[in-house]
Scaffold this active site. Structure first.
Site, PDB file in Angstrom:
ATOM      1  N   HIS B 211       0.853  -1.187   0.000  1.00 38.96           N
ATOM      2  CA  HIS B 211       0.000   0.000   0.000  1.00 38.96           C
ATOM      3  C   HIS B 211       0.885   1.231   0.000  1.00 38.96           C
ATOM      4  O   HIS B 211       1.434   1.595   1.031  1.00 38.96           O
ATOM      5  CB  HIS B 211      -0.964  -0.035   1.184  1.00 38.96           C
ATOM      6  CG  HIS B 211      -2.164  -0.877   0.884  1.00 38.96           C
ATOM      7  ND1 HIS B 211      -2.091  -2.238   0.715  1.00 38.96           N
ATOM      8  CD2 HIS B 211      -3.456  -0.546   0.636  1.00 38.96           C
ATOM      9  CE1 HIS B 211      -3.294  -2.713   0.408  1.00 38.96           C
ATOM     10  NE2 HIS B 211      -4.144  -1.709   0.363  1.00 38.96           N
ATOM     11  N   ALA B 252     -12.007   2.065   4.280  1.00 41.85           N
ATOM     12  CA  ALA B 252     -11.009   1.197   3.640  1.00 41.85           C
ATOM     13  C   ALA B 252     -10.221   1.937   2.563  1.00 41.85           C
ATOM     14  O   ALA B 252     -10.503   3.092   2.239  1.00 41.85           O
ATOM     15  CB  ALA B 252     -11.700  -0.018   3.056  1.00 41.85           C
ATOM     16  N   HIS B 253      -9.259   1.238   1.997  1.00 37.49           N
ATOM     17  CA  HIS B 253      -8.357   1.817   1.000  1.00 37.49           C
ATOM     18  C   HIS B 253      -9.113   2.326  -0.228  1.00 37.49           C
ATOM     19  O   HIS B 253     -10.014   1.684  -0.727  1.00 37.49           O
ATOM     20  CB  HIS B 253      -7.279   0.821   0.567  1.00 37.49           C
ATOM     21  CG  HIS B 253      -7.774  -0.531   0.203  1.00 37.49           C
ATOM     22  ND1 HIS B 253      -6.943  -1.536  -0.214  1.00 37.49           N
ATOM     23  CD2 HIS B 253      -9.010  -1.074   0.213  1.00 37.49           C
ATOM     24  CE1 HIS B 253      -7.648  -2.603  -0.465  1.00 37.49           C
ATOM     25  NE2 HIS B 253      -8.883  -2.366  -0.205  1.00 37.49           N
ATOM     26  N   ASN B 254      -8.703   3.485  -0.686  1.00 36.21           N
ATOM     27  CA  ASN B 254      -9.211   4.087  -1.920  1.00 36.21           C
ATOM     28  C   ASN B 254     -10.673   4.525  -1.861  1.00 36.21           C
ATOM     29  O   ASN B 254     -11.259   4.862  -2.885  1.00 36.21           O
ATOM     30  CB  ASN B 254      -8.997   3.148  -3.124  1.00 36.21           C
ATOM     31  CG  ASN B 254      -7.527   2.990  -3.472  1.00 36.21           C
ATOM     32  OD1 ASN B 254      -6.835   2.168  -2.884  1.00 36.21           O
ATOM     33  ND2 ASN B 254      -7.040   3.799  -4.391  1.00 36.21           N
TER      34      ASN B 254
END
Lengths: 365, 365, 365
Positions: B211, B252-254
């Protein structure tokens, strides 16, 4: 280092407590069944016990495991039949089990006093025998009772009070003006007294409502790891005496929780809701804002309370309703696909009947 | 110590702010109803007020409590009828209430500057009037705007930027390269910029997807205690201006969250999902990955969004669907057990009708 | 400071890694499509790429974005048609993407060794090349393997073991006697080894069950931010090798989780439940206590497991049941309001039929 300091502990073998079975039997007021000189060095679940361990076998599924266990001794109810292993027999295995766990619990181990790397405000007031670990900060005018333990990295704000014998685990944070009772246990990374979620929406903004209230936590409360308890907007967010809160639970601003409640992990209670005494939230429960739950009510795991719940009710589901009703609806829903097919068949049959009746009528005419 | 520094504060009684009611009335542009010299020392909920407190009574249920309150004064709407207590009458009690809370808010209390027990990298750049508490760490090349406050034990990584007037509460952790706006409030133990949950499954392993992206948080955002916001795999996880996130929420991511959203506590938004502006997640909501929620949509508490939601929609349930549909299904499900019994009765009746008709036909033949 | 230390990195432009496209193509064993000297300085999602970025376009929705992207190059499958941009073509874009992310990952940046502001017990045993950040505490007899990294503010208790190459992010807390494997990653503010939620209820109290067991975490496990894992009452709470746990998840006392499981964020597993190998909990899942989930089972997001789940099952809902069954019930419930109306119509028609038949019978008589 005096790692184990239990009164009855016979000796120590490389840091492990050692008792003879007869000693443990006396400790729990039990009856010895078998040789009293078996050496016991630990308590373990029966499935993973090793030689030296004693295991509680209080239910049939555990009794069934006895032939294959490697344990050295058992803790059982008086009524259990003849056993192949040495045992202690008691009236209440669960209570005796707690005593055994206490006997084998590793003693606390820390230097007494205030670590030189803690920062305690000049105006803080400390009781006797307080332990404050390294990198702890304690704010102005905060009062710590006797025997309070603050583990490393704990943050205690200004004007906080912690009662006697309260223990706070590492990196937990207690904001200003929180009032914490005696014998309270606060686990790591819990947060007490953060601002509540209160905003007034305008066109394209949210105006923050200042949170100037506080949190009050009664005696004998236990608060799990990473629990968050918000301070009141004004007034007090309250956790009653002897209530136990599981990990990762959220208690919002101005919530009032009664005494001896069980709030199992990952539950959330929204603003200003009121729980009576001995209420059980069985885990991952949600309670919306401004509702009341009566004394002794039980909310099943993963339910959402969306209106007031009377005393002693047992509710479940989203939204929570009487558990029997919820079960009935669940069973009915499981039958629903076949019911719908049945209704379709009825539709055809009724049409056929209507047609048939029309035909007959026409026949007659 | 100058504990209270509010402009209008009359005097201080052992650390408690003291105003006369007339002062407060002027402060909120309200009409004084009763004697102006009543001494007011706090704001409280009407149910737990003590002498010296002023209480907002903006709803009937609070007006009903007036006869039994111990408060010294009330804050009410202009239209409220004759009261037995001194009062301030205003057009917008809620807005005036915020002003009163601000008036009584304890002032911040800390020494200015950088605590000698903080560690700030040589290459960090600090604005004017920054406060950095004890045991804080600030990494290389990190930039802190004017008036930034980092409370004790906060961790700020490398290459982080925090805008002017941003406040980070104790023990919160901000990973490398996060970009945080102005006037942002981050509560205790929040985590900004941890790795997203991204793995590629092989036979019996999970290969970690690095990441290397970041988190960007807009101006005027508030982030609750123990909130976790993951960095992007690559690119950016974004929280838009003026969005407010409740405790124990996971982003969460993005994920891309728009402006002025309300994400109430314990909600979870999975990878790459997109929320528009002014979206409301009402608490304990789940949003699966790769879905979009339109501007001004509202998701009821404890719902799960499993597909795109249009602008201004009001959805609820698992999976989330239009709230009216969900309510209709809920009502229908409550009737389901009796409906099934009705279908059984139909079954018998139809069989009887069929039999009866057959009999008749046979009769005729 | 040597910020980037990747083997293939060509040069550095103000802290940004710079490769030529041909270098990256070789790195991923791909075919170069277009000029090899395009300068690449980052990896980005195609929607937010800037000049200098390379983007993966592995799905049609991303290929559709190519005309409008500002990216300088693409990573695509061999089969993708003619492109307007320079590209690297590979058999497995996702695997190549991981390699690219690694290539552009900012290198760790910290001074080696033990920070002078960490406190490490005299009896702790440290491997080679250990990093311990400022304000970390490490308890007596704790063993750290080679290359262990403990970021600032981490708390490691007594008698803990951490295997080689394990990394613990800031302010995470590991209680006494936890056993952690090799190459484990523990994110910020996670809590390992807190007491389980175990109390024996008496009249108006809850007697705390001492928790003297421990937590064991296998090799290659990753634990998200603010995850809580409770120690066993006695015995061991186990997380198997290569299992990955998302943020804000709760693992209760004596839970046994197998190898290579995916426990996505905000899930909760209650006491003594057992998960096999390669089990997936897809996020916000609940598992009640004392149940078993078989190998390779999948539990859909936001489901609650309330009984044993067989191997390879795919379950969903509250309570979790076979996913096909749950979908069928969901579809049936959506039709329920109209079904109920149909049943009402049947009721009227049946009554009419009965009446009509009675009339006929009467006619005949």
């Amino acid at each position: 280092m005096d790692e184990f300091r239990r009164p009855f502990c016979n000796e120590r073998v490389s840091g492990v407590a050692l008792y003879e079975l007869a000693q443990l039997a006396r400790m729990v007021n039990g009856t010895l069944d078998g040789p009293g000189d078996v050496a016991i060095t630990g308590v373990a679940p029966i499935a993973e016990a090793l030689p030296g361990d004693i295991c509680m076998a209080s239910e049939q599924r555990y009794l069934d495991m006895i032939p294959s266990t490697r344990a050295s001794a058992l803790l059982v109810h008086h009524d259990v039949e003849q056993l192949q292993l040495p045992a202690i027999r008691v009236d209440n295995p669960r209570a005796a089990f707690i005593t055994l766990l206490q006997a084998f619990a590793p003693a606390d181990e820390r230097d007494p006093g205030i670590d030189e790397k803690a920062i305690v405000a000049d105006t803080a007031v400390l009781g006797d025998n307080v332990y404050i670990g390294p990198y702890v900060t304690v704010g102005p005018r905060t009062r710590l009772g006797n025997n309070v333990v603050l583990h490393a990295g704990v943050r205690i704000g200004n004007d906080v009070a912690l009662g006697d014998d309260t223990v706070v685990y590492p990196n937990a944070v207690i904001y200003n003006r929180s009032i914490i009772g005696q014998r309270v246990i606060i686990h790591a990374n819990a947060v007490i007294g953060s601002d509540g979620y209160g905003f007034v929406r305008t066109e394209n903004e949210h105006v923050k409502i200042p949170h100037i209230g506080k949190v009050e936590i009664g005696d004998d409360v236990e608060i799990g790891a990473a629990v968050t308890i918000d301070r009141a907007t004004c007034g007090t967010t309250r956790i009653g005496r002897a209530t136990k809160i599981g990990n990762l639970t959220q208690v919002a601003h101005n919530v009032q929780i009664g005494e001896a409640c069980q709030i199992a992990g990952m539950s959330g209670i929204a603003g200003s809701s009121v729980l009576g005494d001995r209420v059980t939230l069985a885990g991952q429960v949600g309670v919306i804002d401004h509702v009341a739950i009566g004394n002794d009510a039980i909310v099943a795991a993963r339910s959402m309370v969306a209106k007031n719940i009377p005393e002693k009710a047992f509710v479940s589901g989203i939204p929570a309703r009487p558990h029997k009703t919820a079960l009935r609806e669940q069973a009915a829903t499981a039958r629903l696909p076949q019911t719908i097919r049945q209704v379709q068949r009825h539709d055809k049959k009724i049409t056929a009947l209507e047609q048939s009746l029309t035909d007959k009528t026409n026949d007659k005419e």
